[in-house]
Write a protein that holds these residues in place. Structure first.
Motif, PDB file in Angstrom:
ATOM      1  N   GLU A 156      -6.359  -7.300   4.594  1.00 26.78           N
ATOM      2  CA  GLU A 156      -6.844  -6.078   3.951  1.00 26.78           C
ATOM      3  C   GLU A 156      -5.698  -5.305   3.312  1.00 26.78           C
ATOM      4  OE1 GLU A 156      -8.875  -3.792   6.931  1.00 26.78           O
ATOM      5  OE2 GLU A 156     -10.444  -5.298   7.188  1.00 26.78           O
ATOM      6  N   GLY A 157      -4.573  -5.205   4.023  1.00 25.30           N
ATOM      7  CA  GLY A 157      -3.423  -4.463   3.507  1.00 25.30           C
ATOM      8  C   GLY A 157      -2.833  -5.088   2.265  1.00 25.30           C
ATOM      9  N   LEU A 158      -2.774  -6.410   2.246  1.00 22.19           N
ATOM     10  CA  LEU A 158      -2.206  -7.082   1.085  1.00 22.19           C
ATOM     11  C   LEU A 158      -3.129  -7.018  -0.132  1.00 22.19           C
ATOM     12  CD1 LEU A 158      -0.600 -10.150   2.890  1.00 22.19           C
ATOM     13  CD2 LEU A 158       0.572  -8.160   1.916  1.00 22.19           C
ATOM     14  N   LYS A 159      -4.437  -6.868   0.092  1.00 29.02           N
ATOM     15  CA  LYS A 159      -5.388  -6.753  -1.019  1.00 29.02           C
ATOM     16  C   LYS A 159      -5.448  -5.337  -1.590  1.00 29.02           C
ATOM     17  CE  LYS A 159      -8.620 -10.409   0.274  1.00 29.02           C
ATOM     18  NZ  LYS A 159      -9.997 -10.694   0.711  1.00 29.02           N
ATOM     19  N   MET A 160      -5.022  -4.346  -0.807  1.00 27.83           N
ATOM     20  CA  MET A 160      -5.093  -2.952  -1.243  1.00 27.83           C
ATOM     21  C   MET A 160      -4.097  -2.670  -2.355  1.00 27.83           C
ATOM     22  SD  MET A 160      -5.168  -0.653   2.165  1.00 27.83           S
ATOM     23  CE  MET A 160      -6.402  -0.877   3.416  1.00 27.83           C
ATOM     24  N   SER A 161      -4.463  -1.692  -3.176  1.00 21.42           N
ATOM     25  CA  SER A 161      -3.502  -1.215  -4.169  1.00 21.42           C
ATOM     26  C   SER A 161      -2.576  -0.221  -3.458  1.00 21.42           C
ATOM     27  CB  SER A 161      -4.221  -0.550  -5.336  1.00 21.42           C
ATOM     28  OG  SER A 161      -4.842   0.636  -4.910  1.00 21.42           O
ATOM     29  N   PRO A 162      -1.367  -0.057  -3.955  1.00 25.17           N
ATOM     30  CA  PRO A 162      -0.419   0.850  -3.294  1.00 25.17           C
ATOM     31  C   PRO A 162      -0.902   2.304  -3.188  1.00 25.17           C
ATOM     32  CG  PRO A 162       0.736  -0.550  -4.854  1.00 25.17           C
ATOM     33  CD  PRO A 162      -0.726  -0.799  -5.050  1.00 25.17           C
ATOM     34  N   ASP A 163      -1.780   2.740  -4.086  1.00 24.51           N
ATOM     35  CA  ASP A 163      -2.270   4.119  -4.044  1.00 24.51           C
ATOM     36  C   ASP A 163      -3.708   4.199  -3.539  1.00 24.51           C
ATOM     37  OD1 ASP A 163      -3.303   2.867  -6.252  1.00 24.51           O
ATOM     38  OD2 ASP A 163      -3.152   4.600  -7.571  1.00 24.51           O
ATOM     39  N   GLU A 164      -4.063   3.342  -2.605  1.00 23.04           N
ATOM     40  CA  GLU A 164      -5.435   3.210  -2.092  1.00 23.04           C
ATOM     41  C   GLU A 164      -6.020   4.526  -1.570  1.00 23.04           C
ATOM     42  OE1 GLU A 164      -8.927   1.194  -1.072  1.00 23.04           O
ATOM     43  OE2 GLU A 164      -7.193   0.257  -1.972  1.00 23.04           O
ATOM     44  N   GLY A 165      -5.322   5.263  -0.726  1.00 22.06           N
ATOM     45  CA  GLY A 165      -5.883   6.465  -0.114  1.00 22.06           C
ATOM     46  C   GLY A 165      -5.673   7.726  -0.912  1.00 22.06           C
ATOM     47  N   GLN A 166      -4.989   7.650  -2.039  1.00 26.88           N
ATOM     48  CA  GLN A 166      -4.639   8.842  -2.809  1.00 26.88           C
ATOM     49  C   GLN A 166      -5.878   9.561  -3.338  1.00 26.88           C
ATOM     50  OE1 GLN A 166      -1.534   9.840  -2.747  1.00 26.88           O
ATOM     51  NE2 GLN A 166      -2.083  11.704  -3.817  1.00 26.88           N
ATOM     52  N   VAL A 196      -1.694   4.087   2.613  1.00 28.70           N
ATOM     53  CA  VAL A 196      -2.633   3.475   3.547  1.00 28.70           C
ATOM     54  C   VAL A 196      -2.336   1.979   3.653  1.00 28.70           C
ATOM     55  CG1 VAL A 196      -5.076   2.987   3.958  1.00 28.70           C
ATOM     56  CG2 VAL A 196      -4.393   5.196   3.064  1.00 28.70           C
ATOM     57  N   ARG A 197      -1.934   1.401   2.561  1.00 27.50           N
ATOM     58  CA  ARG A 197      -1.593  -0.022   2.527  1.00 27.50           C
ATOM     59  C   ARG A 197      -0.459  -0.327   3.504  1.00 27.50           C
ATOM     60  NH1 ARG A 197       1.839  -3.551  -1.142  1.00 27.50           N
ATOM     61  NH2 ARG A 197       0.726  -5.537  -1.118  1.00 27.50           N
ATOM     62  N   THR A 198       0.595   0.484   3.487  1.00 32.02           N
ATOM     63  CA  THR A 198       1.734   0.280   4.381  1.00 32.02           C
ATOM     64  C   THR A 198       1.316   0.405   5.841  1.00 32.02           C
ATOM     65  OG1 THR A 198       3.218   1.163   2.695  1.00 32.02           O
ATOM     66  CG2 THR A 198       4.060   1.081   4.941  1.00 32.02           C
ATOM     67  N   VAL A 199       0.531   1.426   6.148  1.00 34.90           N
ATOM     68  CA  VAL A 199       0.065   1.621   7.521  1.00 34.90           C
ATOM     69  C   VAL A 199      -0.789   0.440   7.971  1.00 34.90           C
ATOM     70  CG1 VAL A 199      -1.354   3.086   9.012  1.00 34.90           C
ATOM     71  CG2 VAL A 199       0.208   4.130   7.377  1.00 34.90           C
ATOM     72  N   THR A 200      -1.652  -0.060   7.108  1.00 36.74           N
ATOM     73  CA  THR A 200      -2.513  -1.191   7.443  1.00 36.74           C
ATOM     74  C   THR A 200      -1.684  -2.448   7.695  1.00 36.74           C
ATOM     75  OG1 THR A 200      -4.286  -0.241   6.108  1.00 36.74           O
ATOM     76  CG2 THR A 200      -4.501  -2.554   6.683  1.00 36.74           C
ATOM     77  N   ILE A 201      -0.700  -2.696   6.861  1.00 38.97           N
ATOM     78  CA  ILE A 201       0.152  -3.880   7.041  1.00 38.97           C
ATOM     79  C   ILE A 201       0.947  -3.771   8.344  1.00 38.97           C
ATOM     80  CG2 ILE A 201       2.181  -5.081   6.113  1.00 38.97           C
ATOM     81  CD1 ILE A 201       0.999  -4.533   3.298  1.00 38.97           C
ATOM     82  N   ILE A 202       1.494  -2.590   8.626  1.00 39.61           N
ATOM     83  CA  ILE A 202       2.237  -2.399   9.888  1.00 39.61           C
ATOM     84  C   ILE A 202       1.314  -2.604  11.079  1.00 39.61           C
ATOM     85  CG2 ILE A 202       3.418  -0.677  11.314  1.00 39.61           C
ATOM     86  CD1 ILE A 202       4.625   0.427   8.695  1.00 39.61           C
TER      87      ILE A 202
END
Length: 179
Positions: free
Chosen positions: A32-42, A152-158
């Motif tokens: 899920e994290g790798l599929k997200m765009s970097p500004d997903e939660g913005q 959100v992407r970074t948090v999901t990947i972590i």
């Protein structure tokens, strides 16, 4: 309680099932994290900020229309509240309900159940409560700053990496050994 109830199942089974769930959760979160765009939660953050601004403006308008009341005569336009209602404010109820519903059935709750089945339930209850309190506290204190700095992407990947680390650690720990 669910984790403690599973203690009737032999530990070796719950150990391997929990290890598999950690691996599944980790892989899903990484994907899920790798599929997200970097500004997903913005976009969601901007919507929440706009809604908060709107509510604050409504509150200020209501306050101006009703007036502060006369301090000298003791008259006020607000209805006196009972002492216990200060603790049960609408925002308290809203935060409690929102947090409870958001956590009900999500990965962290399922992980807590699995961990309690595998390890000491009291330790899991105290650790889970402290961890959730810290996480919520950080969200309240520095939520805006964190949301602007960490995606959100970074948090999901972590999170995915942490789940996979738990699953991987099970390869080196015997199912019969406890912490």
């Amino acid at each position: 309680m669910f984790g403690y109830a599973t203690t009737v199942i032999p530990r070796v089974y719950t150990y391997y099932v929990s290890t598999a769930l950690f691996a599944i959760f980790g892989i899903r979160m990484l994907r899920e994290g790798l599929k997200m765009s970097p500004d997903e939660g913005q976009e969601e953050l901007e919507e929440v900020q706009a809604e908060l601004k709107k509510k604050d403006e409504e509150f200020q308008r209501t306050k101006l229309l009703n007036g502060p009341g006369d301090v000298e005569t003791g008259t006020s336009t607000t209805i006196p509240q009972k002492k216990w209602l200060h603790f049960i404010s609408p925002i308290f109820v809203q935060a409690l309900t929102l947090t409870f519903l958001a956590e009900w059935g999500d990965r962290s709750q399922l992980t807590t159940i699995v961990l309690a089945a595998r390890e000491d339930p009291c330790g899991v209850a105290v650790g889970g409560t402290a961890g959730h309190g810290l996480c919520t506290g950080l969200a309240v204190i520095g939520g805006r700053m964190i949301a602007q700095k960490i995606s959100v992407r970074t948090v999901t990947i972590i999170g995915g990496i942490v789940f996979l680390a738990f699953a991987f650690s099970a390869l080196f720990i015997s199912p019969d050994s406890g912490f």
